[in-house]
Design a protein around this motif. Structure first.
Motif, mmCIF file in Angstrom:
data_model
loop_
_atom_site.group_PDB
_atom_site.id
_atom_site.type_symbol
_atom_site.label_atom_id
_atom_site.label_comp_id
_atom_site.label_asym_id
_atom_site.label_seq_id
_atom_site.Cartn_x
_atom_site.Cartn_y
_atom_site.Cartn_z
ATOM 1 N N GLN A 156 0.855 -1.192 0.000
ATOM 2 C CA GLN A 156 0.000 0.000 0.000
ATOM 3 C C GLN A 156 0.888 1.239 0.000
ATOM 4 O OE1 GLN A 156 -2.542 -0.360 3.417
ATOM 5 N NE2 GLN A 156 -3.350 -2.333 2.764
ATOM 6 N N SER A 172 -8.514 -0.559 7.817
ATOM 7 C CA SER A 172 -8.133 -1.511 8.872
ATOM 8 C C SER A 172 -7.667 -0.861 10.187
ATOM 9 C CB SER A 172 -7.067 -2.480 8.349
ATOM 10 O OG SER A 172 -7.577 -3.192 7.249
ATOM 11 N N GLN A 175 -10.094 -1.073 12.922
ATOM 12 C CA GLN A 175 -10.155 -2.353 13.673
ATOM 13 C C GLN A 175 -9.378 -2.218 14.962
ATOM 14 O OE1 GLN A 175 -8.475 -5.891 12.114
ATOM 15 N NE2 GLN A 175 -9.232 -5.570 10.039
ATOM 16 N N ARG A 198 -4.123 6.237 -1.444
ATOM 17 C CA ARG A 198 -2.895 5.513 -1.814
ATOM 18 C C ARG A 198 -2.214 6.208 -2.974
ATOM 19 N NH1 ARG A 198 -4.618 -0.893 -1.553
ATOM 20 N NH2 ARG A 198 -5.527 -0.704 0.512
ATOM 21 N N ASP A 200 -1.466 5.377 -5.725
ATOM 22 C CA ASP A 200 -1.670 4.559 -6.929
ATOM 23 C C ASP A 200 -1.844 5.504 -8.116
ATOM 24 O OD1 ASP A 200 -1.592 2.248 -5.507
ATOM 25 O OD2 ASP A 200 -3.768 1.949 -5.428
ATOM 26 N N THR A 205 -9.524 1.461 -12.990
ATOM 27 C CA THR A 205 -9.938 0.741 -11.774
ATOM 28 C C THR A 205 -9.190 1.204 -10.523
ATOM 29 O OG1 THR A 205 -8.349 -1.004 -12.339
ATOM 30 C CG2 THR A 205 -10.647 -1.396 -12.950
ATOM 31 N N HIS A 206 -8.291 2.188 -10.664
ATOM 32 C CA HIS A 206 -7.539 2.678 -9.498
ATOM 33 C C HIS A 206 -7.731 4.183 -9.333
ATOM 34 C CE1 HIS A 206 -5.456 -1.084 -10.324
ATOM 35 N NE2 HIS A 206 -5.113 -1.077 -9.045
ATOM 36 N N SER A 207 -7.929 4.579 -8.090
ATOM 37 C CA SER A 207 -7.996 6.005 -7.787
ATOM 38 C C SER A 207 -7.062 6.253 -6.603
ATOM 39 C CB SER A 207 -9.441 6.366 -7.440
ATOM 40 O OG SER A 207 -9.503 7.699 -7.012
ATOM 41 N N GLU A 214 -14.589 -1.722 6.103
ATOM 42 C CA GLU A 214 -13.932 -2.760 6.876
ATOM 43 C C GLU A 214 -14.990 -3.488 7.693
ATOM 44 O OE1 GLU A 214 -10.726 -2.646 6.539
ATOM 45 O OE2 GLU A 214 -10.032 -4.051 8.054
ATOM 46 N N PHE A 252 -2.364 -11.221 3.860
ATOM 47 C CA PHE A 252 -2.378 -9.914 4.515
ATOM 48 C C PHE A 252 -1.659 -10.102 5.851
ATOM 49 C CE2 PHE A 252 -6.305 -9.861 1.956
ATOM 50 C CZ PHE A 252 -6.090 -8.713 1.200
ATOM 51 N N PHE A 254 -2.139 -8.836 8.620
ATOM 52 C CA PHE A 254 -3.006 -8.740 9.807
ATOM 53 C C PHE A 254 -4.023 -9.860 9.917
ATOM 54 C CE2 PHE A 254 -5.358 -6.437 6.561
ATOM 55 C CZ PHE A 254 -4.373 -5.640 5.965
ATOM 56 N N THR A 255 -4.044 -10.777 8.918
ATOM 57 C CA THR A 255 -4.948 -11.935 9.017
ATOM 58 C C THR A 255 -4.179 -13.211 8.703
ATOM 59 O OG1 THR A 255 -5.637 -11.385 6.759
ATOM 60 C CG2 THR A 255 -7.170 -10.809 8.512
ATOM 61 N N GLY A 285 -10.811 -8.417 0.344
ATOM 62 C CA GLY A 285 -9.797 -9.201 1.041
ATOM 63 C C GLY A 285 -10.317 -9.510 2.431
ATOM 64 N N ALA A 286 -9.925 -10.663 2.983
ATOM 65 C CA ALA A 286 -10.456 -11.046 4.298
ATOM 66 C C ALA A 286 -9.546 -12.078 4.959
ATOM 67 C CB ALA A 286 -11.864 -11.620 4.140
ATOM 68 N N PHE A 309 -12.680 -8.316 7.245
ATOM 69 C CA PHE A 309 -12.688 -8.207 5.779
ATOM 70 C C PHE A 309 -12.619 -6.736 5.395
ATOM 71 C CE2 PHE A 309 -17.079 -8.582 7.283
ATOM 72 C CZ PHE A 309 -17.665 -7.455 6.777
ATOM 73 N N GLY A 312 -13.899 -2.700 -1.320
ATOM 74 C CA GLY A 312 -13.841 -1.385 -1.962
ATOM 75 C C GLY A 312 -15.178 -1.061 -2.618
HETATM 76 C C1 FA5 Z 1 -6.806 -3.970 2.097
HETATM 77 O O1 FA5 Z 1 -6.806 -2.748 2.049
HETATM 78 C C2 FA5 Z 1 -7.039 -4.664 3.411
HETATM 79 N N1 FA5 Z 1 -6.990 -3.740 4.481
HETATM 80 C C3 FA5 Z 1 -8.345 -5.426 3.342
HETATM 81 C C4 FA5 Z 1 -8.519 -6.408 4.465
HETATM 82 C C5 FA5 Z 1 -9.164 -6.036 5.611
HETATM 83 C C6 FA5 Z 1 -7.983 -7.691 4.352
HETATM 84 C C7 FA5 Z 1 -9.303 -6.932 6.656
HETATM 85 C C8 FA5 Z 1 -8.107 -8.586 5.401
HETATM 86 C C9 FA5 Z 1 -8.775 -8.191 6.542
HETATM 87 P P1 FA5 Z 1 -6.547 -4.313 -0.474
HETATM 88 O O2 FA5 Z 1 -5.313 -3.529 -0.628
HETATM 89 O O3 FA5 Z 1 -6.684 -5.530 -1.299
HETATM 90 O O4 FA5 Z 1 -6.767 -4.755 1.042
HETATM 91 O O5 FA5 Z 1 -7.798 -3.372 -0.736
HETATM 92 C C10 FA5 Z 1 -9.128 -3.770 -0.497
HETATM 93 C C11 FA5 Z 1 -10.038 -3.311 -1.629
HETATM 94 O O6 FA5 Z 1 -9.864 -1.918 -1.847
HETATM 95 C C12 FA5 Z 1 -9.731 -3.953 -2.962
HETATM 96 O O7 FA5 Z 1 -10.383 -5.189 -3.081
HETATM 97 C C13 FA5 Z 1 -10.291 -2.948 -3.946
HETATM 98 O O8 FA5 Z 1 -11.674 -3.124 -4.086
HETATM 99 C C14 FA5 Z 1 -10.084 -1.640 -3.226
HETATM 100 N N2 FA5 Z 1 -8.927 -0.900 -3.754
HETATM 101 C C15 FA5 Z 1 -7.615 -1.066 -3.513
HETATM 102 N N3 FA5 Z 1 -6.867 -0.133 -4.139
HETATM 103 C C16 FA5 Z 1 -7.731 0.654 -4.813
HETATM 104 C C17 FA5 Z 1 -7.593 1.817 -5.653
HETATM 105 N N4 FA5 Z 1 -6.430 2.388 -5.893
HETATM 106 N N5 FA5 Z 1 -8.713 2.354 -6.175
HETATM 107 C C18 FA5 Z 1 -9.923 1.825 -5.908
HETATM 108 N N6 FA5 Z 1 -10.129 0.754 -5.119
HETATM 109 C C19 FA5 Z 1 -9.045 0.173 -4.572
#
Ligand code: FA5
Length: 344
Positions: A156, A172, A175, A198, A200, A205-207, A214, A252, A254-255, A285-286, A309, A312
């Motif tokens: 991240q 997260s 939590q 972030r 990114d 699909t990314h912002s 959460e 992840f 944390f899980t 993610g979960a 979990f 987004g």
């Molecule tokens: C996480 O951020 C973890 N904190 C999720 C989690 C929580 C896992 C608790 C386990 C337990 P990840 O980086 O995959 O995970 O992001 C989660 C969701 O955020 C993605 O599935 C996606 O839907 C969304 N996401 C991630 N980056 C972006 C982005 N740049 N733009 C839009 N949506 C995003």
């Protein structure tokens, strides 16, 4: 003198009669009945009169005063009534005129999806928790089993403000903050919606700013099957009863174990552009809360277990409404937003 007084009366009454408004009338009152008015002036000549004539003139002066004052009162009532009528006429509302259209705003599509997800989890007994968007390094990473220098921090890319402060990269940290508040006592059952940031590169699909929700449940005997059951109910309620979910192993910090959760596509496996011809769409993610995370927040990991979990809503809203670019949510084009209007 008698003649003078009578003339004054005639003159005053004529002026009263021709007064057009309350201000003019008041000027007349002051002019004729005031201490320095013409009646008083005439009476100053009383000294020259015989003693018999004086009371007669005094009485006549009083009569003139009374006549002028009564004419003023009558005129005043008349003018006041006229003023009320004019006011009423001015303020008349034509109830038969068509109403003016009031422009109504509409909820943003992201807000709608977030509220729908919130309602769904509230119905399952969850409460809503919130946390700050400017977060400490401790809650965003360390309390989630990501000590400084941990390679998984690179998953991240972050906007740092100082060494210890950053824009939260996920929801997260809420939590960890919430568990601390419960002081080691379960059950905890919360969802935390909010904005995250972030570094990114923006694309379809990314912002760099997006939303996450959460979820966290901590209690005795919570297992992976509770997580799966909960997410299955969520997916069917949000996307439709015919949808399935599947869990894929993931990582992840944390899980443990961690999973990515996919929902079956509306093409029912035939393959389409949305699921990139795989039949499945990744939505969140979960995993089971890592014992280190429980312990750091003051929970006894031998007694308590939990699942968490993170989804987004931006990507979920894209799937639900068939939106092909996440940037539409943030560019405020009313032509885009109006498509989600419930009323125009
Ligand atoms: C996480 O951020 C973890 N904190 C999720 C989690 C929580 C896992 C608790 C386990 C337990 P990840 O980086 O995959 O995970 O992001 C989660 C969701 O955020 C993605 O599935 C996606 O839907 C969304 N996401 C991630 N980056 C972006 C982005 N740049 N733009 C839009 N949506 C995003």
């Amino acid at each position: 003198m008698e003649q003078q007084l009578k003339e004054l009366q005639t003159e005053a009454l004529a002026k009263v009669e021709s007064a057009e408004d309350l201000k003019q009338l008041n000027d007349i009152r002051v002019a004729y009945l005031g201490k320095k008015g013409p009646i008083t002036e005439v009476l100053k000549g009383m000294g020259k009169l015989s003693p018999e004539e004086r009371p007669k003139m005094g009485a006549l002066a009083n009569e003139v005063r009374a006549a002028v004052s009564s004419a003023i009162e009558t005129k005043q009532a008349e003018l006041e009534q006229k003023a009320i009528e004019e006011q009423l006429a001015k303020e008349t509302v034509d109830v038969t005129l068509p109403g003016r259209q009031v422009e109504m705003g509409n909820a943003h599509p992201l807000t709608k999806v977030i509220e729908e997800i919130e309602d769904l989890f509230i119905a399952m007994g969850y409460s809503i928790a919130e946390g700050p968007e400017v977060e400490t390094d401790y809650y965003n990473f360390e309390a989630l089993n990501l000590p400084k220098g941990h390679p998984a921090r690179d998953m991240q890319d972050s906007f740092y403000i100082t060494e210890e402060l950053l824009l939260r990269t996920h929801t997260s940290p809420v939590q960890a903050r919430t568990m601390e508040k419960y002081k080691g006592q379960g059950p905890v059952k919360i969802i935390c919606p909010g904005k995250v940031y972030r570094r990114d590169n923006d694309d379809a699909t990314h912002s760099h700013q997006f939303t996450q929700i959460e979820g966290l449940v901590v209690d005795e005997n919570i297992s992976m099957s509770d997580l799966k059951g909960t997410l299955e109910v969520f997916a069917k309620k949000l996307f439709g009863e015919d949808r399935e979910i599947r869990l894929r192993p993931s990582f992840f910090p944390f899980t443990e174990p961690s999973v990515e959760v996919d929902v079956s596509c509306m093409c029912k496996g035939e393959g389409c552009r949305i699921c990139k011809h795989t039949g499945w769409i990744e939505v969140l993610g979960a995993g089971m809360v890592h014992p280190n995370v429980l312990e750091m927040a003051g929970f006894d990991s031998k007694k308590y277990t939990g699942f968490a979990f993170g989804m987004g809503p931006d990507r979920i809203a894209m799937l639900k409404y068939g939106i092909d670019d996440i940037r539409h949510f943030y560019t405020d084009d009313v032509r885009f937003l109006r498509q989600f209007a419930e009323h125009e």
